[in-house]
Scaffold this motif. Sequence first.
Motif, short mmCIF file in Angstrom:
data_model
loop_
_atom_site.label_atom_id
_atom_site.label_comp_id
_atom_site.label_asym_id
_atom_site.label_seq_id
_atom_site.Cartn_x
_atom_site.Cartn_y
_atom_site.Cartn_z
N GLU A 175 0.83 -1.20 0.00
CA GLU A 175 0.00 0.00 0.00
C GLU A 175 0.87 1.25 0.00
OE1 GLU A 175 -3.10 -0.39 -0.61
OE2 GLU A 175 -3.31 1.79 -0.67
N GLN A 176 1.93 1.19 0.78
CA GLN A 176 2.84 2.33 0.83
C GLN A 176 3.54 2.50 -0.52
OE1 GLN A 176 6.12 1.79 3.43
NE2 GLN A 176 7.00 3.76 2.91
N ARG A 200 2.45 1.53 -3.39
CA ARG A 200 1.43 1.94 -4.34
C ARG A 200 1.20 3.46 -4.27
NH1 ARG A 200 -3.70 2.54 -3.67
NH2 ARG A 200 -5.11 2.24 -5.41
N THR A 201 1.07 3.94 -3.03
CA THR A 201 0.85 5.38 -2.86
C THR A 201 2.01 6.15 -3.45
OG1 THR A 201 -0.12 4.75 -0.76
CG2 THR A 201 0.21 7.09 -1.12
N GLU A 202 3.23 5.67 -3.17
CA GLU A 202 4.40 6.36 -3.69
C GLU A 202 4.45 6.31 -5.20
OE1 GLU A 202 7.98 4.90 -1.95
OE2 GLU A 202 7.49 5.71 0.01
N SER A 251 1.84 8.53 -6.66
CA SER A 251 2.03 9.96 -6.42
C SER A 251 3.35 10.44 -6.99
CB SER A 251 1.97 10.26 -4.92
OG SER A 251 3.08 9.67 -4.30
N ALA A 310 1.20 5.07 6.57
CA ALA A 310 0.14 5.51 5.67
C ALA A 310 -0.21 6.98 5.89
CB ALA A 310 -1.09 4.65 5.88
N PRO A 326 -0.66 10.76 5.53
CA PRO A 326 -0.85 11.39 4.23
C PRO A 326 0.44 12.00 3.71
CG PRO A 326 -2.24 12.37 5.92
CD PRO A 326 -1.45 11.33 6.57
N ARG A 327 0.74 11.68 2.46
CA ARG A 327 1.95 12.24 1.90
C ARG A 327 1.62 13.19 0.76
NH1 ARG A 327 4.27 7.58 0.54
NH2 ARG A 327 3.31 6.57 2.29
N ARG A 360 1.15 12.84 -11.24
CA ARG A 360 1.14 11.50 -10.65
C ARG A 360 0.79 10.46 -11.71
NH1 ARG A 360 -2.46 12.77 -5.92
NH2 ARG A 360 -1.09 14.43 -5.29
#
Length: 411
Positions: free
Chosen positions: A288-289, A291-293, A296, A326, A328-329, A367
Motif C-alpha cells: 500500500e505504501q 502503491r501510494t508512492e 504519487s 500511511a 498522508p503524503r 502522478r
Amino acid sequence: MSGIIEASSALRKRKHLKRGINFTVMVVGQSGCGRSTFINTLCGQQVVDTSTTVMLPTDTAHEVELQLREETVELEDDEGVKIQLNIVDTPGFGDSLDNSPAFEVVSDYVRHQYDEILLEESRVRRNPRFKDGRVHCCLYMVTATGHGLREMDVEFMRRLGHLVNILPVISKADSLTPEELKLNKRLIMEDIERYKLPIYNFPFDEDDVSQEDYDTNTYLRSTLPFSVIGSNEVYEMSPELTVRGRKYPWGMLDVEDATISDFVVLRNALLISHLHDLKDYTHEILYEQYRTEALSGETNTERSLNATGNAAASMASPQTKQESLASPRMPAVAGAADEAASGEGAPGTPRDTYLAREEQIRLEEERLRAFEERVQQELVLKRKELLQREQELREIEERLEREAKLKQEAV
Ligand SMILES: Nc1nc2c(ncn2[C@@H]2O[C@H](COP(=O)(O)OP(=O)(O)OP(=O)(O)O)[C@@H](O)[C@H]2O)c(=O)[nH]1
Ligand SMILES: [Mg+2]
C-alpha cells in the motif's frame, strides 16, 4: 436454494485448498552462509543444489554478480492445506567490494513484483491466471559470529526494510556455544535498535489482540534474531525414526532440536502461525505504501524509513506503524486545497480555492504521468524479455535440427 449456496461455497473452499496458498520467501545472505542448506531443511527435501553456486570472477576488475534463483515447492500441512512455497535464492550476494548493485537487484525484484500487481489492478479485464509474485518475507542470514551486524547488513536492512518483511536469522548456529549465541543475538538486536532498522517484529494491535496471539508474538519478538542450523543429510535412526541432522566426530545433532536452535520456531512462524500475517502485512502496509508512492510519483523511500522508525526498538503496534506508514503524503498544496474547499483555516476566497484546485489537478496529472511512465517501462522490459525468449527458442530449435541432421547422417 441455501443448500446450493452452501455446497458451492464448500466447493470454492475445497478448490482454494486444492490450489494451495501462495507464499514467497527470499533468502539473502553472503556466499557460503548456508542459504541452500537452510532452504532444503525448511522444505524437508532437496530443493536447491548445495554445490557452490557462485563463480568467482576470473578478472579481478569485475565484481561478482548477484543472481536471483527461483524455485517452487509444494508443501502440505497436517490438515492437508497445500502451500505453494516460492523460494528466491540469492547466490553472489555480498561478495563484491561494493554491494550497492546487489542491493539494487534485490530491491528491483521486490519492486517489480509490486509493479506487476499495480498493472494488474489497473487493467479493465483481469487476467485470471495472474500470479502474485510479491515477496512476503525476506530471511536475512547473518553468519554466526561473536559480533553484531556488519555495515553491509545494516545497509541492506535499512534499504529494504520498508519494501519487504525482513526477518534476521543467524545461520550455522552450531558453530557458537550457547553463551556466544546469546551474546551474538543481543549484539544484533542492539544494532537493529541503534540504527533503527525496520525489520518485521511480529507487530500486533495492543488494543485488539487475543491473549494467545499476544503471548506468541511477544515470544517471537524476544527470540529475534532466529538462530538456525541446517543440514542436507537425513539419518535413519531406526526403521520408524529419521532425523535431519549434522554428524560430527563428537556426535550428532538434530536440526529440529529446539534446545539448540530456533529452526522449528522459525519454520512454524513462517509456514503456520504467521504465514497469513506476513502476507497481510505485505499487502496492507508495504504494498500500500509502495502503491501510494508509485501513484504519487514520490520516490523518496528513505523518508518513509524515518517515519517508520525502529520497529524492533519501539515495538510499535501495527496500528502505530500503519499510521506512520500511511500518513498522508499529499503535498502541502493539496492539503491547503482541501482546507480551502471546506472553508477551514485557509483564506477561503474563491480565487484561492480555484488556484488550489488547479494546483491539485496539476499534481494529479503529474502522478498519472509518472504512473504511465512506469507502465511504459514495464512494457519495454516485457518486450525485451519476449525477444530474448524467442531468440532462445530459435537457438534450441536450430540445435535440435543440427542434432537430428547429424543423427540422420550417422544412420
Ligand atoms: N556447521 C554448519 N554448517 C552448515 C550449516 N548450514 C550449512 N552448512 C555448511 O556450509 C557450507 C555452505 O552451505 P550452503 O548451504 O551451500 O551455503 P550457501 O549460502 O548456499 O552457499 P553459496 O550458494 O555457495 O553461496 C556447506 O558445507 C554446508 O554443509 C549449519 O547450520 N551449520
Ligand atoms: Mg547455495
